[in-house]
Design an enzyme around this catalytic site. Structure first.
Site, PDB file in Angstrom:
ATOM      1  N   GLU A  21      -3.687  40.943  -5.573  1.00  0.00           N
ATOM      2  CA  GLU A  21      -2.431  40.875  -6.325  1.00  0.00           C
ATOM      3  C   GLU A  21      -1.609  42.141  -6.068  1.00  0.00           C
ATOM      4  O   GLU A  21      -2.025  43.237  -6.430  1.00  0.00           O
ATOM      5  CB  GLU A  21      -2.750  40.749  -7.822  1.00  0.00           C
TER       6      GLU A  21
ATOM      7  N   LYS B 124      -4.872  35.567 -18.398  1.00  0.00           N
ATOM      8  CA  LYS B 124      -5.180  36.976 -18.166  1.00  0.00           C
ATOM      9  C   LYS B 124      -5.249  37.677 -19.523  1.00  0.00           C
ATOM     10  O   LYS B 124      -4.258  37.742 -20.240  1.00  0.00           O
ATOM     11  CB  LYS B 124      -4.086  37.597 -17.291  1.00  0.00           C
TER      12      LYS B 124
END
Length: 206
Positions: free
Chosen positions: A39, A127
């Site tokens: 990411e 998340k």
């Protein structure tokens, strides 16, 4: 494919640096250490170019965009080739862009109410952020009412506590600056990155 890859490897690398000149080599180093999901965050200036280069030159990595906060950043990330999006909190705009494009999104949430909203918005996984604020016991509690939701804790995780988060029920754990630091990137210390990635994944699976 994102969830399957996260489940198989148990880790997601979050890269934050003021400059990333060789994202492909970074992705290859992380993959060599067992973390093929990477990411790149919008806190890096010009991250769209970084994502595009990584996607083109490191096909074995699953490259996504993080710190996606709105329609603009979600759209820019997808146009750059990001294969998944990650937000720090709930963003209905980013979620809508991801749904329309068919790109999986990990929506940031902390409270049970936020978790439910993230699922309503179409999150592929939730998340848990900031994970350091609550600890693994909190995730275990969340898993009680939400046993089927994939959780990915982020913030303050390292090789010393990754396994505890996995035992608490995380789908995968995030590897941040303890695995990839800005200094590593600036110095092109890819061997060190690969070794720390390997140590992180080994610890997480213990």
């Amino acid at each position: 494919m994102l969830l399957e890859t996260l489940r198989a490897h148990g880790a997601l690398a979050v890269v934050r640096a003021p400059r990333i000149d060789d994202p492909a080599s970074l992705c290859r180093a992380l993959a060599a250490g067992g973390i093929p999901v990477v990411e790149f965050t919008f806190t890096t200036p010009g991250v769209e170019a970084v994502i595009a280069e990584a996607v083109a030159a490191a096909p074995d990595a699953l490259v996504g965009a993080g710190t996606v906060t709105d329609v603009r950043t979600a759209t820019a990330a997808i146009e750059a080739g990001a294969r998944f999006l990650v937000t720090p909190g709930l963003s209905e705009g980013a979620a809508a862009v991801a749904r329309e494009a068919g790109v999986p999104i990990l929506l940031g949430a902390l409270s049970p109410t936020e978790v439910m909203r993230a699922v309503e918005l179409g999150a592929a996984a939730v998340k848990v952020f900031p994970a350091s604020l609550v600890g693994p016991g909190y995730l275990k509690d969340l898993r009680g009412p939400f046993p089927d939701i994939p959780f990915v804790p982020s913030g303050g995780l390292d090789a010393g506590n990754a396994a505890e988060w996995m035992r608490a029920g995380a789908l995968a754990v995030t590897a941040g600056s303890s695995v990839v630091s800005a200094a590593d990137i600036a110095g092109a210390r890819w061997t060190d990155v690969a070794e720390r990635a390997r140590a992180f994944t080994t610890a997480a699976s213990a």
